[in-house]
Design an enzyme around this catalytic site. Structure first.
Site, PDB file in Angstrom:
ATOM      1  N   LYS A 184      36.459  28.803   6.549  1.00  0.00           N
ATOM      2  CA  LYS A 184      35.155  28.262   6.163  1.00  0.00           C
ATOM      3  C   LYS A 184      35.090  28.052   4.638  1.00  0.00           C
ATOM      4  CE  LYS A 184      33.319  27.894  10.216  1.00  0.00           C
ATOM      5  NZ  LYS A 184      34.414  28.371  11.067  1.00  0.00           N
TER       6      LYS A 184
HETATM    7  C1  LIG Z   1      29.589  25.406  14.639  1.00  0.00           C
HETATM    8  C2  LIG Z   1      30.066  26.823  14.677  1.00  0.00           C
HETATM    9  N1  LIG Z   1      29.258  27.765  15.156  1.00  0.00           N
HETATM   10  C3  LIG Z   1      29.609  29.062  15.188  1.00  0.00           C
HETATM   11  C4  LIG Z   1      30.842  29.478  14.744  1.00  0.00           C
HETATM   12  C5  LIG Z   1      31.235  30.904  14.891  1.00  0.00           C
HETATM   13  O1  LIG Z   1      31.626  31.539  13.725  1.00  0.00           O
HETATM   14  P1  LIG Z   1      32.712  32.711  13.742  1.00  0.00           P
HETATM   15  O2  LIG Z   1      34.052  32.101  13.972  1.00  0.00           O
HETATM   16  O3  LIG Z   1      32.563  33.325  12.384  1.00  0.00           O
HETATM   17  O4  LIG Z   1      32.329  33.657  14.825  1.00  0.00           O
HETATM   18  C6  LIG Z   1      31.723  28.543  14.229  1.00  0.00           C
HETATM   19  C7  LIG Z   1      33.018  28.976  13.731  1.00  0.00           C
HETATM   20  O5  LIG Z   1      34.019  28.502  13.637  1.00  0.00           O
HETATM   21  C8  LIG Z   1      31.343  27.166  14.206  1.00  0.00           C
HETATM   22  O6  LIG Z   1      32.173  26.222  13.751  1.00  0.00           O
END
Ligand SMILES: Cc1ncc(COP(=O)(O)O)c(C=O)c1O
Length: 363
Positions: A184
């Site tokens: 990210k």
């Molecule tokens: C649009 C979206 N929502 C939620 C998430 C979830 O985040 P995490 O991977 O930190 O759990 C991501 C992660 O890649 C995402 O791209």
């Protein structure tokens, strides 16, 4: 296989090591310690959202956000099918039903003209996912939500540094979430944030992430909660990352502009920024003519040391969530898109090399 040009790599090299060292030296390595509050405060200062609650990742951030709004069994939540699976999984965890909507052809975000036809008596919220760092059409989403008296949850996992009409994403709905996974724009390794301007919702979010602990009572729990806490070590990395956020965002915009300049003569489309918004270009993404062409181009780039990723498969095409519906735009975006290397310290020469290989493929 290791690539000369990975799709992403975190932009470290600031105070990350120093602050993590401070956690180790002080022995504050779990979810208490000075960096948690500091990261939350600095995050709020950057986005302009009053309350930020640090959690273990972006998926649980969404789970907490939905629970804090009281969403659960027998409820429905509107969500774009063209998103990462976590948006939909989080709805499922609460017992609510995800209700899919197609995407807009220009912005790739939820098609606001198709939301109202999916609203029922059971609809409790619209989840606006700002996919790949471009914002959704928030004015329309908020208008629909107000009319039907439902909540707006903003999934900003991919969108720190994204603005809609001058407002940072996450400031317009009742609650919003962010992710700090390693790929990210800023990272804490694994991590997430739940943000809201509403103090009561913020308070409840803090309790949900911390085993439902009652206020001002030691070891007494009066709601069912979870252990979704972020560690002080992760928050320490986050503090160091936030110190460089303006620099990171500027570098990523320059990367995107350099791709745009160098892709001019090639027969492909790319994810464009519309008027009155600021795209943070989490991933610079192109669309080629067909799925078959995508496979061939990706393998050509792979042979040349360039890692790419396909755009997300729309969630309604996955077995757990297959409703038998057809969403043409989302399916089209999911079958023709390619994420190109998008990390901040790609140089102009790197991008010229990558786009040069794309040109070579089409010659
Ligand atoms: C649009 C979206 N929502 C939620 C998430 C979830 O985040 P995490 O991977 O930190 O759990 C991501 C992660 O890649 C995402 O791209």
């Amino acid at each position: 296989m290791s690539y000369k040009y990975p799709v992403y790599q975190p932009y470290l090299g600031g105070n990350e090591k120093k602050y993590v060292g401070e956690c180790l030296d002080s022995t504050w390595i779990s979810s208490k310690g000075k960096f948690i509050q500091k990261f939350e405060d600095n995050f709020s200062a950057f986005t302009g959202i009053k309350n930020s609650v640090a959690v273990a990742n972006g998926t649980v951030a969404l789970h907490v956000a939905l629970l804090a709004l009281g969403i659960g069994k027998n409820d429905e939540v509107i969500v774009p099918t063209f998103t990462y699976i976590a948006s939909v999984n989080a709805i499922y965890y609460t017992g609510a039903k995800p209700v899919f909507v197609d995407s807009d052809e220009d912005t790739w975000q939820i098609d606001t003209n198709k939301i109202e036809e999916k609203i029922s008596q059971k609809t409790k919220a619209i989840m606006a996912v700002h996919i790949y760092g471009h914002p959704c059409e928030m004015d329309k989403i908020i208008k629909i939500a107000r009319k039907h008296k439902i909540f707006v949850v903003e999934d900003c996992a991919e969108a720190i540094g994204t603005y809609y009409k001058g407002k940072h994403v996450g400031t317009m709905g009742e609650i919003s979430t962010f992710s700090f996974f390693g790929n990210k724009t800023i990272t804490t390794g694994e991590g997430g944030m739940v943000c809201t301007n509403d103090d009561k919702i913020a308070d409840l979010s803090t309790r949900i992430k911390g085993q439902g602990l009652a206020k001002d009572q030691e070891y007494f729990h009066d709601i069912i909660g979870y252990n979704y806490r972020m560690t002080n070590i992760c928050a320490a990395i986050g503090c160091a990352q936030l110190e460089k956020i303006d620099d990171i965002l500027l570098k990523k915009r320059n990367v995107a502009q350099c791709y745009i300049d160098n892709l001019q003569s090639i027969p492909i489309e790319y994810h464009k920024e519309i008027e009155n918004v600021k795209h943070s270009y989490w991933m610079f993404t192109i669309l080629v003519a067909s799925e078959n062409e995508r496979t061939k181009l990706r393998s050509y780039l792979k042979k040349n040391g360039i890692e790419t990723r396909p755009t997300f498969h729309p969630v309604h095409t996955m077995p757990m969530y297959n409703t038998g519906e057809k969403f043409n735009i989302a399916e089209n975006l999911g079958s023709r898109g390619i994420n190109l290397p998008s990390y901040p310290d790609l140089s102009e020469a790197d991008i010229k090399f990558i786009t040069g290989k794309i040109k070579e493929f089409y010659e």
